[in-house]
Enzyme design. Structure first.
Site, PDB file in Angstrom:
ATOM      1  N   LEU A 284       0.871  -1.362   0.121  1.00 14.22           N
ATOM      2  CA  LEU A 284      -0.005  -0.105   0.083  1.00 14.22           C
ATOM      3  C   LEU A 284       0.916   1.127   0.022  1.00 14.22           C
ATOM      4  CD1 LEU A 284      -2.816  -1.003   2.341  1.00 14.22           C
ATOM      5  CD2 LEU A 284      -2.892  -1.228  -0.087  1.00 14.22           C
TER       6      LEU A 284
ATOM      7  N   ALA B 122       4.116  -6.483  -8.050  1.00 16.28           N
ATOM      8  CA  ALA B 122       4.586  -5.507  -7.191  1.00 16.28           C
ATOM      9  C   ALA B 122       5.511  -4.778  -7.709  1.00 16.28           C
ATOM     10  CB  ALA B 122       4.795  -6.208  -5.660  1.00 16.28           C
TER      11      ALA B 122
ATOM     12  N   THR C 110       8.032  -5.354 -18.551  1.00 12.91           N
ATOM     13  CA  THR C 110       7.753  -4.312 -19.373  1.00 12.91           C
ATOM     14  C   THR C 110       8.400  -4.171 -20.621  1.00 12.91           C
ATOM     15  OG1 THR C 110       7.651  -1.875 -19.398  1.00 12.91           O
ATOM     16  CG2 THR C 110       9.105  -2.745 -18.068  1.00 12.91           C
ATOM     17  N   ASP C 111       7.872  -3.620 -21.619  1.00 11.77           N
ATOM     18  CA  ASP C 111       8.511  -3.646 -22.672  1.00 11.77           C
ATOM     19  C   ASP C 111       9.681  -2.373 -22.781  1.00 11.77           C
ATOM     20  OD1 ASP C 111       6.871  -1.091 -22.671  1.00 11.77           O
ATOM     21  OD2 ASP C 111       5.997  -1.450 -24.735  1.00 11.77           O
ATOM     22  N   GLU C 112       9.755  -1.623 -21.710  1.00  9.28           N
ATOM     23  CA  GLU C 112      10.629  -0.751 -21.337  1.00  9.28           C
ATOM     24  C   GLU C 112      11.953  -1.159 -21.281  1.00  9.28           C
ATOM     25  OE1 GLU C 112       9.819   3.009 -19.189  1.00  9.28           O
ATOM     26  OE2 GLU C 112       7.671   2.298 -19.354  1.00  9.28           O
TER      27      GLU C 112
ATOM     28  N   TYR D 153      13.961   2.910 -13.675  1.00  4.62           N
ATOM     29  CA  TYR D 153      12.963   2.145 -13.689  1.00  4.62           C
ATOM     30  C   TYR D 153      13.020   0.937 -14.356  1.00  4.62           C
ATOM     31  CZ  TYR D 153       8.444   0.114 -15.093  1.00  4.62           C
ATOM     32  OH  TYR D 153       7.641  -0.949 -15.356  1.00  4.62           O
TER      33      TYR D 153
ATOM     34  N   LYS E  61      13.756  -3.164 -13.594  1.00  2.00           N
ATOM     35  CA  LYS E  61      12.961  -4.130 -14.226  1.00  2.00           C
ATOM     36  C   LYS E  61      13.663  -5.180 -15.012  1.00  2.00           C
ATOM     37  CE  LYS E  61       8.967  -4.916 -13.875  1.00  2.00           C
ATOM     38  NZ  LYS E  61       8.217  -5.398 -12.952  1.00  2.00           N
TER      39      LYS E  61
ATOM     40  N   LYS F  59      -0.405   8.695 -14.657  1.00  2.00           N
ATOM     41  CA  LYS F  59      -0.102   8.230 -15.625  1.00  2.00           C
ATOM     42  C   LYS F  59      -0.785   9.038 -16.903  1.00  2.00           C
ATOM     43  CE  LYS F  59       2.618   5.222 -13.814  1.00  2.00           C
ATOM     44  NZ  LYS F  59       2.629   3.520 -14.276  1.00  2.00           N
TER      45      LYS F  59
ATOM     46  N   ARG G  94      10.947  14.895 -20.566  1.00  2.00           N
ATOM     47  CA  ARG G  94      11.438  13.978 -19.618  1.00  2.00           C
ATOM     48  C   ARG G  94      12.956  13.655 -19.989  1.00  2.00           C
ATOM     49  NH1 ARG G  94       8.494   8.406 -19.728  1.00  2.00           N
ATOM     50  NH2 ARG G  94       7.183   9.323 -18.195  1.00  2.00           N
TER      51      ARG G  94
ATOM     52  N   GLY H 230      15.975  11.302 -20.847  1.00  2.00           N
ATOM     53  CA  GLY H 230      16.100  10.078 -21.551  1.00  2.00           C
ATOM     54  C   GLY H 230      14.896   9.462 -22.209  1.00  2.00           C
ATOM     55  N   HIS H 231      13.856  10.347 -22.504  1.00  2.00           N
ATOM     56  CA  HIS H 231      12.604   9.793 -22.895  1.00  2.00           C
ATOM     57  C   HIS H 231      12.526   8.859 -24.178  1.00  2.00           C
ATOM     58  CE1 HIS H 231       8.106  11.429 -23.277  1.00  2.00           C
ATOM     59  NE2 HIS H 231       8.216  10.035 -22.966  1.00  2.00           N
TER      60      HIS H 231
END
Length: 339
Positions: free
Chosen positions: A35, A82, A125-127, A153, A157, A192, A276, A278-279
């Protein structure tokens, strides 16, 4: 079957819990969630009193708490949603992303090894693939695409993904990984893009768009994502990565204009802010593998999904209005007021 869903009070995790309880009424679903700011217990209100559902407040990095839960519930499957997931927040404070997304994943897998499970599924994630050029629409991310991360981020991942595969190879842990494109739909935290634009437009507030809004994302309706994960944990091969894409590539600016149109708001609300760091320019997933092996394809067209999402936010003000006060409001001001 008993399934532990970590991060189940968040956006995708909660939608997955609702989907699984509806499809498999005989399953026992355990939600483990710390939470944090994006975990909202009110999201789970519709199922909190269900006999085959249990909520446990704990951090996946807390080894003692995680082991205690496994000892009590003896799950067959663990689905790990998570994660700290907002790129801007990872740029502001990378450390918590490394702790939760990497160390937390390792704690979960250690528990899986100790107590024995049939499947540990890592939601990624695809990132982790980095980005693609705007002028090469023929290029898509496949499961063989090299990892090339752009933010703390996505790096956290990618590290977790590699750790998951290492646990499979070293210890024989039965694992699978899914890498999805951008999700949207009900219960999406309003930091988002899509929910932020809906909420701000309803209040006639500025709609902040990074750069020129030309960044392209592949959008996936959250229920389609849940169906894909369901297939993977039941029928997917161990040790495999599956890309889950929506076949819905859209420029950010076009999404914002579509939301303005749906809500009858002026595009004059659109405000361009400094980009942002490094977008990534473009994400696009090739879901051929999951379609060929498991028969999955996205079912929701983007224009239909956006209509449903806008309607949900109109009908559920009681869910999101409390969120946009307090800590989130402070964060929002910090991120955008000087841009």
């Amino acid at each position: 079957m008993t399934v532990i869903v970590t991060g189940g009070a968040g956006f995708i995790g909660s939608n997955f819990i609702f989907y699984m309880l509806k499809k498999y009424p005989s399953y026992r679903i355990i939600c483990l969630d710390k939470l944090t700011y994006a975990g909202n217990l009110s999201t789970l209100a519709p199922v909190m009193d269900s006999a085959n559902f249990r909520f446990v407040k704990a951090d996946i990095c807390d080894r003692e708490a995680v082991y205690k839960l496994f000892e009590e519930e003896h799950p067959e499957t663990v689905v790990n949603f998570a994660a700290e997931s907002h790129v801007d927040r990872s740029i502001e404070n990378p450390g918590i992303f490394l702790q939760t997304n990497i160390m937390g994943t390792s704690v979960l897998m250690d528990a899986c090894l100790r107590y024995g499970i049939k499947r540990f599924h890592q939601v990624s994630t695809d990132e982790v693939y980095g980005d693609l050029p705007l002028d090469r629409p023929d290029l898509l991310f496949t499961e063989e695409t090299s990892l090339h991360t752009s933010s703390p981020y996505s790096s956290s991942k990618a590290a977790a993904d590699l750790l998951v595969l290492a646990y499979h190879r070293t210890y024989g842990l039965p694992v699978s990984i899914s890498r999805c494109s951008n999700n949207y739909g009900p219960y999406h935290f309003p930091e988002k893009l899509i929910p932020l634009m809906i909420v701000n437009a309803l209040a006639d507030k500025p709609l902040p768009v990074y750069g020129k809004g030309e960044n392209v994302r592949d959008w996936l309706y959250v229920e389609d994502h849940c169906k894909a994960i369901d297939l993977i944990i039941h029928k997917g091969r161990e040790g495999e990565v599956y890309n889950i894409g929506g076949h819905n590539e859209m420029r950010n600016i076009d999404i914002v204009k579509l939301i303005c149109k749906e809500l009858g708001k002026s595009e004059n609300l659109i405000t361009y802010v400094s980009d942002r760091k490094g977008h990534d320019m473009r994400y696009a997933i090739d879901p051929t593998k999951i379609h060929g092996e498991l028969g999955w394809l996205p079912e929701t067209r983007f224009k239909d999904g956006v209509k449903k999402t806008v309607k949900w936010y109109l009908d559920n003000r009681a869910w999101w209005e409390p969120i946009i006060s307090g800590e989130y409001k402070n964060y929002y001001e910090r991120m955008y007021k000087n841009r």
